[in-house]
Design a protein around this motif. Structure first.
Motif, PDB file in Angstrom:
ATOM      1  N   PRO A   3       0.784  -1.257  -0.228  1.00 29.37           N
ATOM      2  CA  PRO A   3      -0.085   0.073  -0.123  1.00 29.37           C
ATOM      3  C   PRO A   3       0.891   1.270  -0.045  1.00 29.37           C
ATOM      4  CG  PRO A   3      -0.864  -1.559   1.500  1.00 29.37           C
ATOM      5  CD  PRO A   3       0.433  -2.272   1.102  1.00 29.37           C
ATOM      6  N   GLU A   4       0.340   2.255  -0.771  1.00 28.34           N
ATOM      7  CA  GLU A   4       0.930   3.476  -0.981  1.00 28.34           C
ATOM      8  C   GLU A   4       1.555   4.256   0.207  1.00 28.34           C
ATOM      9  OE1 GLU A   4      -0.007   7.929  -2.776  1.00 28.34           O
ATOM     10  OE2 GLU A   4      -1.093   6.255  -3.184  1.00 28.34           O
ATOM     11  N   ASN A   5       0.641   4.236   1.496  1.00 26.98           N
ATOM     12  CA  ASN A   5       0.975   4.878   2.781  1.00 26.98           C
ATOM     13  C   ASN A   5       2.016   3.942   3.409  1.00 26.98           C
ATOM     14  OD1 ASN A   5      -0.485   7.098   1.949  1.00 26.98           O
ATOM     15  ND2 ASN A   5      -2.280   6.119   3.141  1.00 26.98           N
ATOM     16  N   LEU A   6       2.379   2.870   2.897  1.00 27.95           N
ATOM     17  CA  LEU A   6       3.210   2.058   3.944  1.00 27.95           C
ATOM     18  C   LEU A   6       4.869   1.901   3.151  1.00 27.95           C
ATOM     19  CD1 LEU A   6       1.425  -1.186   5.097  1.00 27.95           C
ATOM     20  CD2 LEU A   6       1.873   1.126   6.173  1.00 27.95           C
ATOM     21  N   CYS A   7       4.981   3.058   2.172  1.00 27.52           N
ATOM     22  CA  CYS A   7       6.080   2.939   1.322  1.00 27.52           C
ATOM     23  C   CYS A   7       6.775   4.372   1.449  1.00 27.52           C
ATOM     24  CB  CYS A   7       5.861   2.717  -0.106  1.00 27.52           C
ATOM     25  SG  CYS A   7       5.569   0.965  -0.395  1.00 27.52           S
ATOM     26  N   ILE A   8       7.950   4.477   1.397  1.00 30.07           N
ATOM     27  CA  ILE A   8       8.630   5.733   0.966  1.00 30.07           C
ATOM     28  C   ILE A   8       9.762   5.224   0.323  1.00 30.07           C
ATOM     29  CG2 ILE A   8       8.350   6.824   3.223  1.00 30.07           C
ATOM     30  CD1 ILE A   8      10.925   6.214   4.135  1.00 30.07           C
ATOM     31  N   GLU A   9      10.559   6.233  -0.460  1.00 34.13           N
ATOM     32  CA  GLU A   9      11.526   6.143  -1.267  1.00 34.13           C
ATOM     33  C   GLU A   9      12.749   5.780  -0.433  1.00 34.13           C
ATOM     34  OE1 GLU A   9      14.056   8.393  -4.969  1.00 34.13           O
ATOM     35  OE2 GLU A   9      11.973   8.841  -4.614  1.00 34.13           O
ATOM     36  N   LYS A  10      13.487   4.771  -0.815  1.00 29.18           N
ATOM     37  CA  LYS A  10      14.757   4.647  -0.094  1.00 29.18           C
ATOM     38  C   LYS A  10      16.044   5.752  -0.604  1.00 29.18           C
ATOM     39  CE  LYS A  10      17.714   1.414  -1.239  1.00 29.18           C
ATOM     40  NZ  LYS A  10      19.018   2.207  -1.379  1.00 29.18           N
ATOM     41  N   PRO A  11      16.334   6.397   0.499  1.00 22.71           N
ATOM     42  CA  PRO A  11      17.486   7.215  -0.008  1.00 22.71           C
ATOM     43  C   PRO A  11      18.878   6.583  -0.682  1.00 22.71           C
ATOM     44  CG  PRO A  11      16.781   7.800   2.230  1.00 22.71           C
ATOM     45  CD  PRO A  11      16.252   6.429   1.691  1.00 22.71           C
ATOM     46  N   ALA A  12      19.569   6.927  -1.563  1.00 22.18           N
ATOM     47  CA  ALA A  12      20.504   6.186  -2.281  1.00 22.18           C
ATOM     48  C   ALA A  12      21.367   5.852  -1.231  1.00 22.18           C
ATOM     49  CB  ALA A  12      21.183   7.278  -3.292  1.00 22.18           C
ATOM     50  N   GLU A  13      21.793   6.548  -0.168  1.00 21.05           N
ATOM     51  CA  GLU A  13      23.086   6.348   0.649  1.00 21.05           C
ATOM     52  C   GLU A  13      22.850   5.182   1.733  1.00 21.05           C
ATOM     53  OE1 GLU A  13      20.735   9.983   2.146  1.00 21.05           O
ATOM     54  OE2 GLU A  13      21.472   9.418   0.278  1.00 21.05           O
ATOM     55  N   VAL A  14      21.344   5.031   1.865  1.00 22.95           N
ATOM     56  CA  VAL A  14      20.900   3.758   2.708  1.00 22.95           C
ATOM     57  C   VAL A  14      21.042   2.420   2.067  1.00 22.95           C
ATOM     58  CG1 VAL A  14      18.843   2.963   4.192  1.00 22.95           C
ATOM     59  CG2 VAL A  14      19.832   5.522   4.120  1.00 22.95           C
ATOM     60  N   SER A  15      21.541   1.337   2.676  1.00 21.29           N
ATOM     61  CA  SER A  15      21.348   0.079   1.980  1.00 21.29           C
ATOM     62  C   SER A  15      20.285  -0.677   2.367  1.00 21.29           C
ATOM     63  CB  SER A  15      22.619  -0.505   2.793  1.00 21.29           C
ATOM     64  OG  SER A  15      22.307  -1.021   4.104  1.00 21.29           O
ATOM     65  N   PHE A  16      20.110  -1.581   1.534  1.00 21.94           N
ATOM     66  CA  PHE A  16      18.676  -2.157   1.575  1.00 21.94           C
ATOM     67  C   PHE A  16      18.710  -3.066   2.670  1.00 21.94           C
ATOM     68  CE2 PHE A  16      18.792  -1.746  -3.098  1.00 21.94           C
ATOM     69  CZ  PHE A  16      17.470  -1.270  -3.548  1.00 21.94           C
ATOM     70  N   GLU A  17      19.947  -3.442   3.362  1.00 20.24           N
ATOM     71  CA  GLU A  17      19.833  -4.310   4.606  1.00 20.24           C
ATOM     72  C   GLU A  17      19.399  -3.220   5.895  1.00 20.24           C
ATOM     73  OE1 GLU A  17      22.394  -4.086   2.522  1.00 20.24           O
ATOM     74  OE2 GLU A  17      22.574  -6.256   1.922  1.00 20.24           O
ATOM     75  N   ALA A  18      19.937  -1.913   5.843  1.00 23.77           N
ATOM     76  CA  ALA A  18      19.674  -1.152   6.817  1.00 23.77           C
ATOM     77  C   ALA A  18      18.116  -0.701   6.598  1.00 23.77           C
ATOM     78  CB  ALA A  18      20.601   0.194   6.859  1.00 23.77           C
ATOM     79  N   ALA A  19      17.725  -0.518   5.424  1.00 19.99           N
ATOM     80  CA  ALA A  19      16.284   0.144   5.148  1.00 19.99           C
ATOM     81  C   ALA A  19      15.238  -1.072   5.530  1.00 19.99           C
ATOM     82  CB  ALA A  19      16.224   0.181   3.665  1.00 19.99           C
ATOM     83  N   SER A  20      15.623  -2.334   5.639  1.00 19.31           N
ATOM     84  CA  SER A  20      14.832  -3.499   5.863  1.00 19.31           C
ATOM     85  C   SER A  20      14.401  -3.368   7.370  1.00 19.31           C
ATOM     86  CB  SER A  20      15.535  -4.808   5.440  1.00 19.31           C
ATOM     87  OG  SER A  20      16.411  -4.952   6.531  1.00 19.31           O
ATOM     88  N   TYR A  21      14.943  -2.793   8.168  1.00 19.94           N
ATOM     89  CA  TYR A  21      14.597  -2.383   9.663  1.00 19.94           C
ATOM     90  C   TYR A  21      13.565  -1.368   9.937  1.00 19.94           C
ATOM     91  CZ  TYR A  21      18.171  -5.932  11.182  1.00 19.94           C
ATOM     92  OH  TYR A  21      18.727  -7.117  11.375  1.00 19.94           O
ATOM     93  N   CYS A  22      13.282  -0.478   8.873  1.00 25.26           N
ATOM     94  CA  CYS A  22      12.503   0.758   9.137  1.00 25.26           C
ATOM     95  C   CYS A  22      11.053   0.209   9.619  1.00 25.26           C
ATOM     96  CB  CYS A  22      12.455   1.461   7.769  1.00 25.26           C
ATOM     97  SG  CYS A  22      14.078   2.486   7.597  1.00 25.26           S
ATOM     98  N   HIS A  23      10.622  -0.560   8.738  1.00 29.33           N
ATOM     99  CA  HIS A  23       9.323  -0.898   9.363  1.00 29.33           C
ATOM    100  C   HIS A  23       9.236  -1.506  10.673  1.00 29.33           C
ATOM    101  CE1 HIS A  23       4.985  -1.508   8.656  1.00 29.33           C
ATOM    102  NE2 HIS A  23       5.003  -2.385   8.990  1.00 29.33           N
ATOM    103  N   LEU A  24      10.248  -2.686  10.963  1.00 25.17           N
ATOM    104  CA  LEU A  24      10.130  -3.064  12.287  1.00 25.17           C
ATOM    105  C   LEU A  24      10.376  -2.084  13.459  1.00 25.17           C
ATOM    106  CD1 LEU A  24      12.800  -6.080  11.567  1.00 25.17           C
ATOM    107  CD2 LEU A  24      10.186  -6.135  11.860  1.00 25.17           C
ATOM    108  N   CYS A  25      11.234  -0.780  13.081  1.00 28.16           N
ATOM    109  CA  CYS A  25      11.176   0.191  13.919  1.00 28.16           C
ATOM    110  C   CYS A  25      10.062   0.748  14.146  1.00 28.16           C
ATOM    111  CB  CYS A  25      12.551   1.007  13.507  1.00 28.16           C
ATOM    112  SG  CYS A  25      12.996   1.973  14.845  1.00 28.16           S
TER     113      CYS A  25
END
Length: 171
Positions: A3-25
């Motif tokens: 869903p659109e409201n559960l997504c944001i664009e991942k900044p280029a300087e953030v790894s996919f591994e680090a970004a994967s924790y955003c929803h858990l946080c």
């Protein structure tokens, strides 16, 4: 797919591994917000996987005193090292754990508990209920927040006292 409201664009300087924790946080933050955690309150986080770990860190950053509970020793050690709990305990013996938590709160009891695990949680709720604040008339009070698919059987009214049971679902 998401869903659109559960997504944001991942900044280029953030790894996919680090970004994967955003929803858990975000899930942990939502649980702490649903529990209305305040400065100087006593909070237990039951289950120190990623969501519980983040919940402990967020509660401590909010000024709460946090005890972390988990059955796995390596999660307790990680919580200690990363500052997710002021006290980290393995609840092998429920009565000893209750006594340790009440000592940690200097006899005041818990204001809030977060159940951050899946599966059967009735024994954890029974244990945490004994850790909650006790009113002068003998009723327990506080808040229990369930996040992550924990299943519990509750006896409401006199069986649970004045404890608010709160569900923290999708943020």
């Amino acid at each position: 797919v998401v869903p659109e409201n559960l997504c944001i664009e991942k900044p280029a300087e953030v790894s996919f591994e680090a970004a994967s924790y955003c929803h858990l946080c975000a899930t942990a933050l939502h649980a702490i917000q649903r529990g209305r955690v305040r400065i100087c309150e006593n909070v237990a986080v039951c289950g120190l996987g990623p969501v519980g770990h983040f919940a402990g860190q967020i509660a401590r950053a909010a000024g709460a005193h946090v005890v972390g509970l988990d059955l796995l020793p390596f999660r307790l050690e990680m919580a200690r090292k990363a500052g997710a709990a002021d006290l980290a305990l393995q609840p092998v013996d429920a009565e000893e754990t209750v006594e340790a938590v009440l000592a940690f709160t200097r006899g005041h009891g818990l204001d809030c508990a977060v159940l951050a695990f899946g599966g059967e949680g009735t024994p954890a709720v029974r244990m945490v209920t004994k850790m909650m604040k006790l009113t002068p008339d003998g009723h327990r009070m506080g808040r229990i927040v369930g996040v992550g698919g924990v299943k519990v059987e509750l006896g409401l009214a006199a069986g649970l006292g004045n404890i608010d049971v709160i569900s923290a679902a999708r943020t």
